[in-house]
Enzyme design. Structure first.
Site, PDB file in Angstrom:
ATOM      1  N   ARG A  45     -14.871  12.106   6.590  1.00 20.18           N
ATOM      2  CA  ARG A  45     -13.780  12.633   7.064  1.00 20.18           C
ATOM      3  C   ARG A  45     -13.199  13.731   5.545  1.00 20.18           C
ATOM      4  NH1 ARG A  45      -9.480   8.095   7.277  1.00 20.18           N
ATOM      5  NH2 ARG A  45      -8.101   9.913   7.621  1.00 20.18           N
ATOM      6  N   LYS A  67      -8.899  -2.075   5.558  1.00 17.53           N
ATOM      7  CA  LYS A  67      -9.095  -2.110   4.116  1.00 17.53           C
ATOM      8  C   LYS A  67      -8.443  -3.276   3.737  1.00 17.53           C
ATOM      9  CE  LYS A  67      -8.638   1.570   1.885  1.00 17.53           C
ATOM     10  NZ  LYS A  67      -8.830   2.636   2.944  1.00 17.53           N
ATOM     11  N   HIS A  81       0.859  -1.265   0.030  1.00 16.99           N
ATOM     12  CA  HIS A  81       0.103   0.045   0.023  1.00 16.99           C
ATOM     13  C   HIS A  81       0.967   1.389  -0.088  1.00 16.99           C
ATOM     14  CE1 HIS A  81      -3.578   2.464   0.840  1.00 16.99           C
ATOM     15  NE2 HIS A  81      -2.800   3.152   1.613  1.00 16.99           N
ATOM     16  N   ASP A 108     -15.225   2.228   6.826  1.00 13.64           N
ATOM     17  CA  ASP A 108     -14.287   2.730   6.374  1.00 13.64           C
ATOM     18  C   ASP A 108     -14.674   3.791   5.260  1.00 13.64           C
ATOM     19  OD1 ASP A 108     -11.422   3.788   5.870  1.00 13.64           O
ATOM     20  OD2 ASP A 108     -11.894   2.677   3.972  1.00 13.64           O
ATOM     21  N   SER A 123      -8.044   3.256   8.779  1.00 19.69           N
ATOM     22  CA  SER A 123      -8.643   2.964   7.327  1.00 19.69           C
ATOM     23  C   SER A 123      -7.829   2.343   6.447  1.00 19.69           C
ATOM     24  CB  SER A 123      -8.555   4.706   6.649  1.00 19.69           C
ATOM     25  OG  SER A 123      -9.055   4.599   5.564  1.00 19.69           O
TER      26      SER A 123
END
Length: 433
Positions: A168, A187, A82, A161, A183
């Site tokens: 947000r 995921k 990520h 999320d 978050s």
């Protein structure tokens, strides 16, 4: 239990219990808790902060708010990667097929462009026919057959999320390390990954502007992952200038393909090799960084990763011919050359300004529902440290819609800082955790 009390506790700087956070997330996911109460709690959490226990409680509750994919019937290590977002960051598109070719399974849920940063899903969708909205069955089938899959977040994966992130985004609570941690990890582990390597971006073209901010996020990600019983490694990488030379969806696909054929820019190869090495270590496919590095480099040089990428494109409905013949990918009707007005050396390329220029060209979005122009973007001719002559090209703007072309040209020109002396090129990888 009252939501009012949960909000008041956090507002006053007290610690929320696991029971309180579970109640809050369950109620919000099921819509029994309204947006205005969740927004109040998010702002309280943003201002007061969450400690490591609360961050763990929040991540676990968000992870459990929907389906968690069971990938146990797929033999082999499941390791994902990520990035916290950058400009010209097409690393996932290069990295996933390479490490899949080396024996890992990569279940990857990716995102769309956010602000001035590009999104992997938008880049993949510039390939005609490429499908990113996959259900659980399709996700698992492609992962098993190809070795990796790149999909968007479905409504069933970490739905808390998805709802919280949208809130947000409009309540000025994005830049919170505990909220970012929960978050990302909710995921990634909902998709079935056993381990994740995180690329935490730091600099002008990143959400984390300072090394201290990036380090705090990296530590939070690693610590929370460990509490979840998962393996997490982080690197901090510099995001002051764009990665590679292509910025824009189809342009970045073309550059990723070149890299998969062993012809990539130095920074793309370095980051791919670094992240790939750590992925192989977490997956038990390499015993050391040097062993992992050697394997990834050989795979890039051989072009085997490119063959795996073609399998992925075909499996997800994309036009393989558009990869074999890049002229079939979306392109621009107008190309504007940005010339240097000075002679010297490139001392800086402001990644954020290049990213904003891409938004003006409609390669990115001003608003969530804006339509993407897949052929638009900016192609750099020079990188930091390169020499430049007066009148030589700094970059080329690829454009179909000229509505904001003047603004895009201005941003690209402002992004380049030229000096009389060559600036030492700073390290791309700034730390590991």
């Amino acid at each position: 239990m009252r939501v009012y009390d949960i909000i008041a506790d956090k507002r006053d700087g007290n610690k929320n219990t696991q029971q309180q956070i579970d109640f809050l997330i369950k109620g919000y996911t099921e819509s029994s808790i309204p947006d205005y109460q969740m927004a109040a709690w998010l702002m309280a959490a943003y201002i007061r902060g969450l400690d490591s226990d609360e961050t763990f409680f929040l991540t676990k509750a968000m992870l459990s708010s929907g389906r968690v994919y069971d990938l146990s019937n797929i033999p082999g290590p499941k390791v994902d990667k990520h990035s916290t977002g950058g400009v010209g960051d097409k690393i996932s598109i290069i990295l996933a097929p390479v490490v899949a070719e080396l024996g890992l399974y990569v279940p990857m849920t990716s995102g769309r462009g956010l602000g001035f940063t590009g999104g992997t899903l938008d880049k993949l969708e510039s390939i005609p026919g490429f499908m990113v909205n996959l259900d659980e069955g399709e996700f698992k089938k492609i992962l098993k057959n190809v070795g990796y899959v790149m999909s968007g977040q479905t409504e069933y994966l970490a739905p808390a999320d998805r709802k919280m992130y949208a809130l947000r985004d409009v309540t000025a609570t994005i830049e919170s390390i505990p909220l970012i941690t929960s978050s990302i990890l909710s995921k990634k582990f909902a998709e079935g990954a056993e381990a994740v390597v995180m690329d935490v971006k730091c600099g002008k073209g990143a959400f984390m502007k300072t090394v201290d901010e990036a380090r705090s996020l990296a530590i939070s990600l690693v610590r929370t992952g460990q509490k979840l019983g998962k393996k997490v490694s982080c690197i901090i990488s510099r995001m002051d200038q764009p990665l590679g030379k292509a910025c824009g969806n189809a342009l970045e696909i073309k550059e990723a393909v070149s890299c998969l054929k062993g012809e990539g820019e130095k920074d793309l190869i370095e980051l791919t090799v670094t992240l790939g090495s750590y992925m192989l270590i977490l997956g038990g496919m390499a015993q050391s960084f040097e062993e992992g590095k050697e394997k990834v480099l050989k795979c890039l040089e051989s072009g085997r990763g490119f063959e795996r990428f073609l399998l992925s494109v075909e499996a997800q409905g994309g036009d393989v011919n558009a990869i074999l013949k890049p002229e079939l990918l979306p392109s621009a009707s107008k190309i504007v050359e940005i010339k240097s007005e000075n002679r010297g050396f490139i001392n800086e390329i402001d990644a954020e300004k290049i990213g904003v220029a891409c938004i003006y060209l409609k390669a990115g979005r001003f608003k969530k529902d804006d339509k993407i122009d897949y052929g638009a973007g900016v192609m750099l001719n020079k990188k930091v440290g390169d020499a430049i002559d007066r009148g030589e090209a700094l970059a080329w703007i690829h454009c179909n819609d000229e509505s904001y072309l003047v603004e895009a040209i201005r941003m690209v020109k402002e992004a380049f800082i030229i000096g009389e002396k060559r600036r030492a090129l700073p390290e791309l990888v700034m730390g590991t955790f």
